[in-house]
Write an enzyme that holds these catalytic residues in place. Structure first.
Site, mmCIF file in Angstrom:
data_model
loop_
_atom_site.group_PDB
_atom_site.id
_atom_site.type_symbol
_atom_site.label_atom_id
_atom_site.label_comp_id
_atom_site.label_asym_id
_atom_site.label_seq_id
_atom_site.Cartn_x
_atom_site.Cartn_y
_atom_site.Cartn_z
ATOM 1 N N ARG A 149 0.819 -1.223 0.000
ATOM 2 C CA ARG A 149 0.000 0.000 0.000
ATOM 3 C C ARG A 149 0.850 1.268 0.000
ATOM 4 O O ARG A 149 0.497 2.267 0.630
ATOM 5 C CB ARG A 149 -0.965 0.016 1.197
ATOM 6 C CG ARG A 149 -1.907 -1.177 1.250
ATOM 7 C CD ARG A 149 -2.832 -1.231 0.040
ATOM 8 N NE ARG A 149 -3.679 -2.413 0.103
ATOM 9 C CZ ARG A 149 -3.394 -3.582 -0.489
ATOM 10 N NH1 ARG A 149 -2.273 -3.705 -1.188
ATOM 11 N NH2 ARG A 149 -4.214 -4.604 -0.397
ATOM 12 N N SER B 150 -11.020 -0.813 3.009
ATOM 13 C CA SER B 150 -10.372 -1.181 4.276
ATOM 14 C C SER B 150 -9.923 0.082 5.005
ATOM 15 O O SER B 150 -9.210 0.908 4.440
ATOM 16 C CB SER B 150 -9.160 -2.082 4.025
ATOM 17 O OG SER B 150 -9.564 -3.295 3.427
ATOM 18 N N GLU C 108 -5.468 3.314 6.606
ATOM 19 C CA GLU C 108 -5.202 3.228 5.172
ATOM 20 C C GLU C 108 -5.900 4.362 4.438
ATOM 21 O O GLU C 108 -5.458 4.803 3.390
ATOM 22 C CB GLU C 108 -5.694 1.870 4.631
ATOM 23 C CG GLU C 108 -5.341 1.626 3.177
ATOM 24 C CD GLU C 108 -5.595 0.187 2.762
ATOM 25 O OE1 GLU C 108 -6.122 0.001 1.653
ATOM 26 O OE2 GLU C 108 -5.260 -0.727 3.525
#
Length: 306
Positions: free
Chosen positions: A178, A228, A298
């Site tokens: 990520r 998420s 995130e």
């Protein structure tokens, strides 16, 4: 520079119809949360984007760049300065050879995945259900179901803060979990080159459908969210840590830890950014107390959260 002069200059660069003032950002994020942007601009070409960046830098005006808004939480106070949105106008694909494509950063992953399937190109199935655009996927090294952007990307063209166009190889993108150099260097992705494999269209479409069924079964797609909420901590799963802390279904205002998947924070209908922040802070605190693990958001915050 006063507001009227700024508006005139923005319109001069991208055209009258591509600039809006006081634009509600809740309609431009999958969370369906957020106040208004002072100015909302949609350039139609790389040249317009370059001119826009150069003008804003020269004028010392704040700006940010978004795609589909699928990983964003916008402040209830909105966003000062200029929001540049690329998803609707940066939407072209070029077939370089039998297995290689160059895609503009605003193209939705679902649209690209279906186009590639029609051409009998395999390897993009994992990304086809991710509700984002190519630019965001490269920036975050998006991944799902065992695949990541780093597995298929060859290179990306980006603009630096001066508006200079740079081509970066896969290695130069520094793609990790990520993350990439895009965020660290404050680059803007304008296009990406992907290398795929020849496959059978029916088989590819069947896999896309299979993954979509799995996604619907496991994820709370019936509610607005930003996907998420937390990154996966090394050696753990965020959703399990949250569930073990007894937080499944817990809510603050209109924001709730999903009862279907604890890794998601959802908007049950009237959530504010403040609700989401209070809830995610609570989740981080409880998980830290329960397991000793620090969860990292995130979701990217835009605007004033002071």
């Amino acid at each position: 520079m006063d507001n009227n002069e700024l508006l005139d200059n923005l319109k001069l660069i991208v055209g009258d119809t591509q600039v809006r003032t006081g634009e509600p950002m809740n309609i431009h994020t999958t969370f369906r949360i957020g106040g208004c942007a002072d100015y909302y601009v949609q350039p139609s070409s790389i040249e317009e984007l370059q001119s826009l960046i150069q003008f804003l830098n020269k004028s010392d005006i704040e700006y940010c760049v978004i795609g589909n808004g699928s990983n964003l939480l916008v402040s209830d106070k909105g966003i000062r300065g200029v929001v540049i949105q690329l998803s609707d106008t940066f939407d072209e694909v070029e077939y370089i050879d039998d297995v290689t494509v160059k895609v503009m950063s605003g193209m939705m992953l679902s649209r690209l995945g279906n186009k590639l399937a029609d051409k009998g190109l395999a390897g993009f199935e994992f990304a086809t259900g991710i509700p984002g655009s190519v630019g965001g996927a490269v920036r975050m090294n998006a991944g799902a179901y065992g695949g990541e952007i780093k597995d298929i990307i060859v290179s990306a063209d980006v603009l630096d803060r001066s508006g200079r166009l740079i081509s970066l190889s896969r290695d130069e993108l520094e793609l990790g979990y990520r993350t990439s150099c895009i965020a660290a260097m404050d680059y803007i992705v304008v296009s990406a080159v992907f290398r795929l494999q020849k496959g059978d269209t029916d088989t590819i479409k069947a896999l896309i459908k299979e993954l979509a069924v799995k996604r619907r079964a496991k994820q709370p797609l019936e509610y607005p969210s930003a996907g998420s909420a937390f990154k996966r901590p090394q050696g753990f799963f965020a959703a399990k840590l949250i569930e073990d802390a007894g937080l499944k279904g817990v809510s603050v205002g209109g924001a709730m830890v999903s009862e279907k998947h604890s890794g998601f924070v959802v908007n049950t209908g009237n959530a504010t950014a403040k609700d989401v922040c209070m809830l995610t802070d609570m989740v981080k605190d409880k998980v830290k107390q329960q397991s000793g693990v620090d969860l990292e958001l995130e979701v990217i915050k835009l605007g004033d959260f002071s």
